[in-house]
Scaffold this motif. Structure first.
Motif, PDB file in Angstrom:
ATOM      1  N   SER A   8      45.058  -2.506  37.940  1.00 38.42           N
ATOM      2  CA  SER A   8      43.826  -2.538  38.713  1.00 38.42           C
ATOM      3  C   SER A   8      43.927  -3.643  39.759  1.00 38.42           C
ATOM      4  O   SER A   8      44.222  -4.790  39.412  1.00 38.42           O
ATOM      5  CB  SER A   8      42.642  -2.823  37.795  1.00 38.42           C
ATOM      6  OG  SER A   8      42.574  -1.859  36.772  1.00 38.42           O
ATOM      7  N   GLU A  32      46.429   3.435  41.897  1.00 35.34           N
ATOM      8  CA  GLU A  32      45.268   4.323  41.893  1.00 35.34           C
ATOM      9  C   GLU A  32      43.968   3.583  41.638  1.00 35.34           C
ATOM     10  O   GLU A  32      42.915   3.988  42.112  1.00 35.34           O
ATOM     11  CB  GLU A  32      45.461   5.416  40.834  1.00 35.34           C
ATOM     12  CG  GLU A  32      46.645   6.315  41.129  1.00 35.34           C
ATOM     13  CD  GLU A  32      46.951   7.277  39.991  1.00 35.34           C
ATOM     14  OE1 GLU A  32      46.238   7.281  38.966  1.00 35.34           O
ATOM     15  OE2 GLU A  32      47.936   8.029  40.132  1.00 35.34           O
ATOM     16  N   LYS A  33      44.032   2.489  40.873  1.00 32.02           N
ATOM     17  CA  LYS A  33      42.832   1.734  40.513  1.00 32.02           C
ATOM     18  C   LYS A  33      42.651   0.573  41.479  1.00 32.02           C
ATOM     19  O   LYS A  33      43.073  -0.553  41.221  1.00 32.02           O
ATOM     20  CB  LYS A  33      42.941   1.221  39.080  1.00 32.02           C
ATOM     21  CG  LYS A  33      43.062   2.317  38.047  1.00 32.02           C
ATOM     22  CD  LYS A  33      43.262   1.703  36.673  1.00 32.02           C
ATOM     23  CE  LYS A  33      43.502   2.768  35.636  1.00 32.02           C
ATOM     24  NZ  LYS A  33      43.790   2.173  34.319  1.00 32.02           N
ATOM     25  N   ARG A  35      39.752  -1.385  43.943  1.00 29.33           N
ATOM     26  CA  ARG A  35      38.347  -1.579  44.310  1.00 29.33           C
ATOM     27  C   ARG A  35      38.297  -2.539  45.473  1.00 29.33           C
ATOM     28  O   ARG A  35      39.161  -3.398  45.631  1.00 29.33           O
ATOM     29  CB  ARG A  35      37.556  -2.159  43.135  1.00 29.33           C
ATOM     30  CG  ARG A  35      37.552  -1.320  41.871  1.00 29.33           C
ATOM     31  CD  ARG A  35      36.501  -0.232  41.792  1.00 29.33           C
ATOM     32  NE  ARG A  35      35.132  -0.639  41.910  1.00 29.33           N
ATOM     33  CZ  ARG A  35      34.304  -0.881  40.893  1.00 29.33           C
ATOM     34  NH1 ARG A  35      34.743  -0.808  39.645  1.00 29.33           N
ATOM     35  NH2 ARG A  35      33.055  -1.201  41.111  1.00 29.33           N
ATOM     36  N   TRP A  50      34.476  -5.427  36.180  1.00 26.79           N
ATOM     37  CA  TRP A  50      35.697  -4.637  36.327  1.00 26.79           C
ATOM     38  C   TRP A  50      36.891  -5.580  36.277  1.00 26.79           C
ATOM     39  O   TRP A  50      37.177  -6.290  37.236  1.00 26.79           O
ATOM     40  CB  TRP A  50      35.657  -3.895  37.665  1.00 26.79           C
ATOM     41  CG  TRP A  50      36.752  -2.921  37.903  1.00 26.79           C
ATOM     42  CD1 TRP A  50      36.905  -1.707  37.307  1.00 26.79           C
ATOM     43  CD2 TRP A  50      37.843  -3.057  38.829  1.00 26.79           C
ATOM     44  NE1 TRP A  50      38.029  -1.084  37.815  1.00 26.79           N
ATOM     45  CE2 TRP A  50      38.615  -1.890  38.748  1.00 26.79           C
ATOM     46  CE3 TRP A  50      38.243  -4.058  39.711  1.00 26.79           C
ATOM     47  CZ2 TRP A  50      39.760  -1.688  39.509  1.00 26.79           C
ATOM     48  CZ3 TRP A  50      39.372  -3.859  40.474  1.00 26.79           C
ATOM     49  CH2 TRP A  50      40.118  -2.681  40.361  1.00 26.79           C
TER      50      TRP A  50
END
Length: 168
Positions: A8, A32-33, A35, A50
């Motif tokens: 992430s 893909e992760k 933010r 998160w």
């Protein structure tokens, strides 16, 4: 990079265009992760809900810039992850900024313009070659020394007990 889709990554930059570039590079590498946050304050809020594995933050943002973000991640009471690898983006590589970032506890630095090679290199460094963390009276973060000189005998030589090795 293998299995990167499990990592992430938080990207914080007040410039939407720069955020889009960094996110596009990360997605092209298989992440893909991802933010996004518009500044350090928003990024700190995201970290509470998160848990990112890596943060990529801009040096200058308002109201909380990358340096203050790093200090808060490293030292604030109740920090979500004081060991978070933090890669700082900056448009200027002058010694003053580099030292300010380093002394705040930044793990790696990328000088703009951002290139895929620079992102790959810094991610490889923080993922596959993490530096030990150091705690002293006025600093907590990754070891600021990049190399160990076994021939150095000066007064600032560290002894084995001075390095706090912590696995994240």
């Amino acid at each position: 990079m293998s299995n990167v889709n499990n990592l992430s990554i938080l990207v914080a930059d007040d410039n939407a265009h720069m955020r889009a570039i960094v996110v596009a590079v990360l997605r092209s590498l298989g992440f893909e992760k991802v933010r996004e946050a518009r500044n350090g304050a928003e990024a700190l809020g995201l970290l509470r809900e998160w848990p990112a594995d890596v943060a990529i933050v801009d040096f200058r943002m308002d109201p909380v810039d990358g340096v203050e973000f790093t200090r808060l991640v490293r030292n604030a009471e109740g920090s979500a992850n004081p060991y978070l690898p933090i890669i700082m983006l900056t448009g200027y590589a002058d010694r003053t900024r580099v030292l300010e970032a380093r002394d705040a506890g930044v793990t790696e630095l990328i000088v703009k313009p951002v290139t895929p090679q620079a992102v790959i290199g810094r991610l490889n460094a923080v993922i596959y070659h993490p530096r030990p963390f150091i705690r002293s009276t006025d600093y907590f973060g990754p070891c600021r020394r990049r190399t160990a000189n076994p021939n150095y005998k000066g007064p600032e030589r560290r002894t084995a007990g001075e390095v706090l090795r912590i696995s994240a």
